[in-house]
Scaffold this active site. Structure first.
Site, PDB file in Angstrom:
ATOM      1  N   GLU A  76      37.321  42.591  41.692  1.00  0.00           N
ATOM      2  CA  GLU A  76      38.091  41.358  41.515  1.00  0.00           C
ATOM      3  C   GLU A  76      38.571  41.154  40.079  1.00  0.00           C
ATOM      4  O   GLU A  76      37.791  41.270  39.128  1.00  0.00           O
ATOM      5  CB  GLU A  76      37.246  40.154  41.914  1.00  0.00           C
ATOM      6  CG  GLU A  76      36.804  40.170  43.370  1.00  0.00           C
ATOM      7  CD  GLU A  76      36.451  38.779  43.854  1.00  0.00           C
ATOM      8  OE1 GLU A  76      37.273  37.866  43.679  1.00  0.00           O
ATOM      9  OE2 GLU A  76      35.350  38.622  44.400  1.00  0.00           O
ATOM     10  N   HIS A 116      38.355  40.470  46.723  1.00  0.00           N
ATOM     11  CA  HIS A 116      38.407  39.006  46.698  1.00  0.00           C
ATOM     12  C   HIS A 116      38.071  38.420  48.075  1.00  0.00           C
ATOM     13  O   HIS A 116      38.618  38.836  49.092  1.00  0.00           O
ATOM     14  CB  HIS A 116      39.820  38.588  46.274  1.00  0.00           C
ATOM     15  CG  HIS A 116      39.978  37.145  45.970  1.00  0.00           C
ATOM     16  ND1 HIS A 116      39.255  36.492  45.000  1.00  0.00           N
ATOM     17  CD2 HIS A 116      40.805  36.203  46.503  1.00  0.00           C
ATOM     18  CE1 HIS A 116      39.638  35.237  44.931  1.00  0.00           C
ATOM     19  NE2 HIS A 116      40.562  35.030  45.843  1.00  0.00           N
ATOM     20  N   SER A 147      37.806  31.095  46.160  1.00  0.00           N
ATOM     21  CA  SER A 147      38.951  31.267  45.269  1.00  0.00           C
ATOM     22  C   SER A 147      39.282  29.946  44.579  1.00  0.00           C
ATOM     23  O   SER A 147      38.433  29.377  43.904  1.00  0.00           O
ATOM     24  CB  SER A 147      40.139  31.832  46.054  1.00  0.00           C
ATOM     25  OG  SER A 147      41.127  32.344  45.205  1.00  0.00           O
TER      26      SER A 147
END
Length: 297
Positions: free
Chosen positions: A239, A269, A145
């Site tokens: 995502e 995610h 991320s």
């Protein structure tokens, strides 16, 4: 075909956020750590807190870990939440699969420490690691991320400073565009259980502290990527950040970088955090391990 456990993973993501009308940053941080605590660290894993050039970090090691291979890990959390301690379980699985030791960096968080604090801390910790005698050719920088974006930013900062680069980089569901311009921010909003434009835009504002969201070391999508080592980029089809990965791959290939790109059907995610029960998570970790071993051989 996606496994049935995918829906369980998505439910856990949806239930992570604090159930308050106006949660504070501390509420979000506590919720994220509580989420991570659902996945206990295996009993055979050892951890050691270290001062990595003025930056707190954790060594995470499994019994088969070798000092000849190091995963330098940068955690996710939108630059405002997340800790090295909360990533012990995930990095222990990565280390076990790759027979590597993992150094998980506790870089400073926004809004208390805005950009470029995270980049500065990652660079300082990497310099410290090399200073201990670890060869850069035995290191892979990885992150998820925001940590995936920070992985690329760290590589860029090291390149520009003339510091020997690691063998490779791994980006898991990377956030590389803090301007949040990707089309999938809209088209995947209904199926992404955790990342939404409003939330990440707020995190971007806190991290940037008024700076341009297209600043290359904050948003590496807008950087010149030439000269970087091989990259592995993994992303799921559920995502909102899918376009971040697609565009990053295109930019890297244009710069002549050796890129391995893996898109996992129906994965949310950073699905790797659910590897204790999710086959797709275990498969993705095995792919990272193979990539790590290949480039640190």
């Amino acid at each position: 075909m996606a496994s049935v456990e995918i829906e369980r993973a998505c439910t856990l993501w949806r239930e992570m956020w604090p159930q308050k009308d106006e949660p504070t940053i501390e509420d979000y941080r506590e919720a994220y750590e509580a989420f991570a605590a659902q996945f206990p660290v295996p009993n055979d894993v050892t951890t050691e807190a270290v001062d990595a050039g003025g930056v707190p970090a954790l060594w995470v090691r499994t019994p088969r870990a070798t000092s000849d291979r190091t995963i330098f890990y940068l955690h996710g959390g939108g630059y405002v939440i997340g800790t090295a301690a909360g990533y012990r379980e995930l990095t222990s699985h990565l280390g076990r699969a790759a027979d590597a030791q993992a150094l998980v960096v506790d870089y400073r968080l926004a809004p208390e420490h805005p950009f470029p604090a995270a980049v500065d801390d990652a660079v300082a910790a990497y310099r410290w690691l090399l200073g201990t005698g670890v060869s850069p050719t035995s290191v892979v920088i990885a992150g998820d991320s925001a940590g995936g974006g920070l992985t690329v930013a760290t590589l860029l900062a090291l390149r520009d400073a003339g510091v020997p680069l690691p063998a490779a980089g791994v980006c898991i569901s990377p956030w590389v565009d803090l301007a949040c311009t990707g089309e999938t921010m809209t088209t995947k909003a209904d199926v992404d259980p955790v990342v939404q434009r409003e939330g990440v835009s707020g995190m971007a504002e806190m991290y940037l502290g008024g700076q341009d969201p297209r600043t290359p070391l904050a948003s590496p999508l807008y950087a010149d990527l030439s000269g970087l080592p091989p990259l592995l980029i993994q992303v799921g089809t559920r995502e909102t950040l899918l376009d971040d990965s697609i565009r990053l791959v295109a930019r890297a290939e244009q710069a002549g970088i050796d890129v391995t790109f893996e898109i996992v059907d129906e994965a949310p995610h950073v699905w790797h955090v659910f590897s204790s029960f999710l086959p797709e998570g275990r498969d993705a970790i095995d792919q990272i391990a193979s990539f790590t071993r290949k480039h640190t051989a």
